[in-house]
Motif scaffolding. Sequence first.
Motif, short mmCIF file in Angstrom:
data_model
loop_
_atom_site.label_atom_id
_atom_site.label_comp_id
_atom_site.label_asym_id
_atom_site.label_seq_id
_atom_site.Cartn_x
_atom_site.Cartn_y
_atom_site.Cartn_z
N ASP A 18 10.11 -65.46 -56.24
CA ASP A 18 11.35 -66.22 -56.10
C ASP A 18 11.43 -67.37 -57.10
OD1 ASP A 18 13.80 -66.78 -54.34
OD2 ASP A 18 12.75 -68.71 -54.33
N VAL A 21 12.72 -66.27 -60.65
CA VAL A 21 14.14 -65.92 -60.82
C VAL A 21 14.93 -67.21 -61.01
CG1 VAL A 21 16.13 -64.78 -59.78
CG2 VAL A 21 13.82 -63.90 -59.37
N ALA A 23 17.57 -70.17 -60.91
CA ALA A 23 18.37 -70.62 -59.77
C ALA A 23 19.82 -70.16 -59.86
CB ALA A 23 18.32 -72.15 -59.66
N ASN A 24 20.31 -69.98 -61.08
CA ASN A 24 21.70 -69.56 -61.26
C ASN A 24 21.84 -68.07 -61.55
OD1 ASN A 24 20.53 -69.63 -63.76
ND2 ASN A 24 22.24 -70.61 -64.80
N HIS A 25 20.80 -67.30 -61.27
CA HIS A 25 20.88 -65.86 -61.54
C HIS A 25 21.92 -65.22 -60.62
CE1 HIS A 25 19.72 -61.68 -62.15
NE2 HIS A 25 19.01 -62.08 -63.19
N ARG A 28 21.10 -63.73 -57.06
CA ARG A 28 20.69 -64.56 -55.92
C ARG A 28 21.72 -64.49 -54.80
NH1 ARG A 28 16.47 -67.77 -55.55
NH2 ARG A 28 15.17 -68.16 -57.39
N LYS A 29 22.99 -64.70 -55.13
CA LYS A 29 24.03 -64.65 -54.10
C LYS A 29 24.21 -63.23 -53.59
CE LYS A 29 27.26 -66.23 -51.48
NZ LYS A 29 26.91 -67.08 -50.31
N ARG A 31 21.85 -60.97 -53.33
CA ARG A 31 20.72 -60.72 -52.43
C ARG A 31 20.95 -61.38 -51.07
NH1 ARG A 31 15.54 -63.00 -51.19
NH2 ARG A 31 13.87 -61.42 -51.05
N GLU A 32 21.53 -62.56 -51.09
CA GLU A 32 21.82 -63.26 -49.84
C GLU A 32 22.82 -62.48 -48.99
OE1 GLU A 32 24.14 -67.34 -48.54
OE2 GLU A 32 22.94 -67.37 -50.39
N TRP A 92 11.59 -58.55 -56.50
CA TRP A 92 12.09 -59.66 -55.70
C TRP A 92 13.33 -59.25 -54.92
CZ3 TRP A 92 16.90 -61.95 -56.89
CH2 TRP A 92 17.24 -63.05 -56.11
N PHE A 93 14.25 -58.52 -55.57
CA PHE A 93 15.49 -58.12 -54.92
C PHE A 93 15.22 -57.12 -53.80
CE2 PHE A 93 19.38 -55.71 -54.33
CZ PHE A 93 20.35 -56.70 -54.33
#
Length: 361
Positions: A18, A21, A23-25, A28-29, A31-32, A92-93
């Motif tokens: 984590d 990766v 922070a602005n990749h 990320r959103k 994956r959330e 990670w994803f």
Amino acid sequence: MRGGFTDQGGLFSYIAPDKRVPANHPLRKVRELVRDVLSDLNRSLGRLYASEGRPSIPPEQLLSALLLQVFYGIRSERQLMEQLDYNLLYRWFAGLSPDDPVWDPTTFTKNRERLQNGEVFTKFMTRLLNHPQVKPLLSDEHFSVDGTLIEAWASQKSFRPRDGSGDDDDGANFHGQKRKNDTHASTSDPDSRLYRKAAGREAKLCYMGHATMENRHGLAVAGRVTHANGMAERRASEAMLKARRKAAGRRITAGEDKAYDTADHVANLRAIGVTPHVTQNQAVTKTGKTRTSAIDERTTRHSGYGMSQSRRAMVECIFGWGKQHGTMRKTKHRGIARVAADFLLNLIAYNLIRIPKLLAP
């Protein structure tokens, strides 16, 4: 001072994936959102597996890996596993640690059937569209429908007579022959159909994918795959819009291109409570006569008709993304059920790519 070169570096790493990766990749959103939807699907996924026996690979990881395949246009599960083995972003994803072994590519063969039979892709789409952050983005009144061809994983040589005749050359020389879906079928993928997109274009073995888009932000809200024929687009549109109309509980509008401008289709839509904002087809026929449109000034005089026509073109972005970046241009699956599942997965992936941009402040 020049630093010393040490090949391979340290043996151990204490940095979590984590942290690697950015922070602005954009993932990320995504994956959330995926984790929220999978959490809601936990009970549905649990019913697909036996309560005893050897633990399986978590379906959450399989679904995440399949989404990665669409996001990055990876050609096959074998190549997906190869890249998942060394790509820390993919690990990670999908929820794998750096030391976890990847799966055999054939793992997807049986598990894809399980997910497909459990209607997991349809449930995933429904949960995603009902997500608290996503639902306010959607229109429940104005929609657009269109269809596209999905090239089948079958060659022209496999399209042979159903009665078994003409197999002397193994189907290699088919030029000059009259081949029709009534008398011929593909030996590789019997569900595919020979279809010509337009006059003067070549005929291909393919399926027809249909998508319903809401007009507010252009997100896909429904999709299905049918056999490719001249009536498929209109019949699929009526079925999907009927479900949208029932869910909305009131009259809705539907923007469509001129291929849907037929009297029976327009009448069917009005009968189920859908206002047809169909592009007027007033082309000149071969005999020199101007075709009469089923849409008249009772519909076109309203400002909403022009707005629907303007927004309708956005549905092409869904198909364009799926064919340029996803796996929609030429399916790697055989059978209409598998192709339909992959088509719906492409629609889900398109929404997941679009939603974080719409939610950004």
